[in-house]
Design a protein around this motif. Structure first.
Motif, PDB file in Angstrom:
ATOM      1  N   ARG A  47     -37.275 -15.982  24.067  1.00 46.17           N
ATOM      2  CA  ARG A  47     -37.978 -14.744  24.457  1.00 46.17           C
ATOM      3  C   ARG A  47     -39.074 -14.412  23.453  1.00 46.17           C
ATOM      4  NH1 ARG A  47     -32.801 -12.698  25.229  1.00 46.17           N
ATOM      5  NH2 ARG A  47     -32.227 -12.869  27.419  1.00 46.17           N
ATOM      6  N   ALA A  48     -38.745 -14.557  22.165  1.00 42.64           N
ATOM      7  CA  ALA A  48     -39.743 -14.285  21.129  1.00 42.64           C
ATOM      8  C   ALA A  48     -40.905 -15.260  21.258  1.00 42.64           C
ATOM      9  CB  ALA A  48     -39.111 -14.388  19.741  1.00 42.64           C
ATOM     10  N   ARG A  49     -40.597 -16.528  21.509  1.00 41.88           N
ATOM     11  CA  ARG A  49     -41.636 -17.542  21.673  1.00 41.88           C
ATOM     12  C   ARG A  49     -42.532 -17.181  22.861  1.00 41.88           C
ATOM     13  NH1 ARG A  49     -45.657 -20.210  21.683  1.00 41.88           N
ATOM     14  NH2 ARG A  49     -45.874 -22.370  22.266  1.00 41.88           N
ATOM     15  N   GLN A  50     -41.921 -16.829  23.976  1.00 44.89           N
ATOM     16  CA  GLN A  50     -42.679 -16.543  25.189  1.00 44.89           C
ATOM     17  C   GLN A  50     -43.432 -15.214  25.116  1.00 44.89           C
ATOM     18  OE1 GLN A  50     -43.366 -18.725  27.495  1.00 44.89           O
ATOM     19  NE2 GLN A  50     -42.055 -20.212  26.475  1.00 44.89           N
ATOM     20  N   SER A  51     -43.056 -14.350  24.180  1.00 49.06           N
ATOM     21  CA  SER A  51     -43.783 -13.092  24.018  1.00 49.06           C
ATOM     22  C   SER A  51     -44.992 -13.263  23.107  1.00 49.06           C
ATOM     23  CB  SER A  51     -42.864 -12.014  23.455  1.00 49.06           C
ATOM     24  OG  SER A  51     -42.574 -12.294  22.106  1.00 49.06           O
ATOM     25  N   GLY A  52     -45.128 -14.458  22.498  1.00 48.81           N
ATOM     26  CA  GLY A  52     -46.276 -14.730  21.649  1.00 48.81           C
ATOM     27  C   GLY A  52     -46.046 -14.463  20.170  1.00 48.81           C
ATOM     28  N   ALA A  53     -44.791 -14.215  19.785  1.00 50.22           N
ATOM     29  CA  ALA A  53     -44.497 -13.996  18.366  1.00 50.22           C
ATOM     30  C   ALA A  53     -44.809 -15.264  17.577  1.00 50.22           C
ATOM     31  CB  ALA A  53     -43.023 -13.622  18.190  1.00 50.22           C
ATOM     32  N   GLU A  54     -45.247 -15.094  16.348  1.00 49.07           N
ATOM     33  CA  GLU A  54     -45.550 -16.239  15.505  1.00 49.07           C
ATOM     34  C   GLU A  54     -44.267 -16.851  14.959  1.00 49.07           C
ATOM     35  OE1 GLU A  54     -48.506 -15.766  12.490  1.00 49.07           O
ATOM     36  OE2 GLU A  54     -49.705 -14.423  13.741  1.00 49.07           O
ATOM     37  N   MET A  55     -44.185 -18.166  15.017  1.00 46.87           N
ATOM     38  CA  MET A  55     -43.007 -18.877  14.533  1.00 46.87           C
ATOM     39  C   MET A  55     -42.762 -18.584  13.054  1.00 46.87           C
ATOM     40  SD  MET A  55     -42.245 -22.941  14.675  1.00 46.87           S
ATOM     41  CE  MET A  55     -40.812 -23.638  13.890  1.00 46.87           C
ATOM     42  N   SER A  56     -43.813 -18.576  12.260  1.00 44.80           N
ATOM     43  CA  SER A  56     -43.646 -18.348  10.822  1.00 44.80           C
ATOM     44  C   SER A  56     -43.026 -16.979  10.547  1.00 44.80           C
ATOM     45  CB  SER A  56     -44.987 -18.485  10.098  1.00 44.80           C
ATOM     46  OG  SER A  56     -45.911 -17.520  10.570  1.00 44.80           O
ATOM     47  N   THR A  57     -43.372 -15.992  11.345  1.00 48.88           N
ATOM     48  CA  THR A  57     -42.798 -14.657  11.176  1.00 48.88           C
ATOM     49  C   THR A  57     -41.293 -14.688  11.419  1.00 48.88           C
ATOM     50  OG1 THR A  57     -44.860 -13.631  11.881  1.00 48.88           O
ATOM     51  CG2 THR A  57     -42.874 -12.270  11.995  1.00 48.88           C
ATOM     52  N   LEU A  58     -40.893 -15.391  12.460  1.00 44.91           N
ATOM     53  CA  LEU A  58     -39.471 -15.478  12.780  1.00 44.91           C
ATOM     54  C   LEU A  58     -38.704 -16.224  11.690  1.00 44.91           C
ATOM     55  CD1 LEU A  58     -39.686 -16.389  16.574  1.00 44.91           C
ATOM     56  CD2 LEU A  58     -39.238 -14.149  15.579  1.00 44.91           C
ATOM     57  N   ILE A  59     -39.218 -17.373  11.289  1.00 40.81           N
ATOM     58  CA  ILE A  59     -38.538 -18.175  10.267  1.00 40.81           C
ATOM     59  C   ILE A  59     -38.457 -17.406   8.951  1.00 40.81           C
ATOM     60  CG2 ILE A  59     -38.676 -20.272   8.855  1.00 40.81           C
ATOM     61  CD1 ILE A  59     -37.744 -20.834  11.718  1.00 40.81           C
TER      62      ILE A  59
END
Length: 140
Positions: A47-59
């Motif tokens: 969901r985060a990926r599909q909402s356009g969130a940045e991967m680096s922010t999540l990691i």
């Protein structure tokens, strides 16, 4: 803490914090419940990926959660699994149509659930013969 992060990241990280209390595969819950928890983590990552969130922010945020609980093996294990799910989710293309996004989230969750359930089932099957041998000699 959870209110200070923008949605959908707030949902994602609050989910991680809540799931930090789910235990591990050796607890008294069924394999299906354990794998359902991991499926939900995977779906949150997608969901985060599909909402356009940045991967680096999540990691980076997951690294922060680990740093806040360095001695908690359950939190660390869940966070490491979540980082793996994030990495896998970001291997998928960003989808621009909402119905297709929802389908991608569901499909990803099912893939993780299936892999988890299969692994736990196989691990338990490998343990069963040893338990039968011990029980035939009066153990367990």
């Amino acid at each position: 803490m959870c209110n200070s992060i923008k949605y959908p990241l707030s949902v994602f990280f609050c989910g991680i914090l809540l799931l930090s209390f789910v235990g591990d595969a050796n607890d008294e819950r069924t394999p299906s419940k354990f794998c359902e928890s991991h499926s939900e983590l995977a779906k949150s990552a997608m969901r985060a990926r599909q909402s356009g969130a940045e991967m680096s922010t999540l990691i980076n945020r997951i690294d922060d959660v680990i740093a806040e609980s360095p001695d908690d093996k359950i939190v660390k294990s869940l966070c490491e699994s979540t980082q793996n799910y994030i990495e896998q989710a970001y291997g998928s293309p960003l989808i621009h149509y909402e119905d297709m996004r929802q389908e991608a989230v569901l499909r990803f969750g099912n893939i993780i659930y299936r892999a988890c359930y299969r692994e736990l089932r196989e691990a338990r099957q490998k343990m069963t013969p040893r338990l039968l041998v011990f029980s035939s000699f009066g153990g367990f």
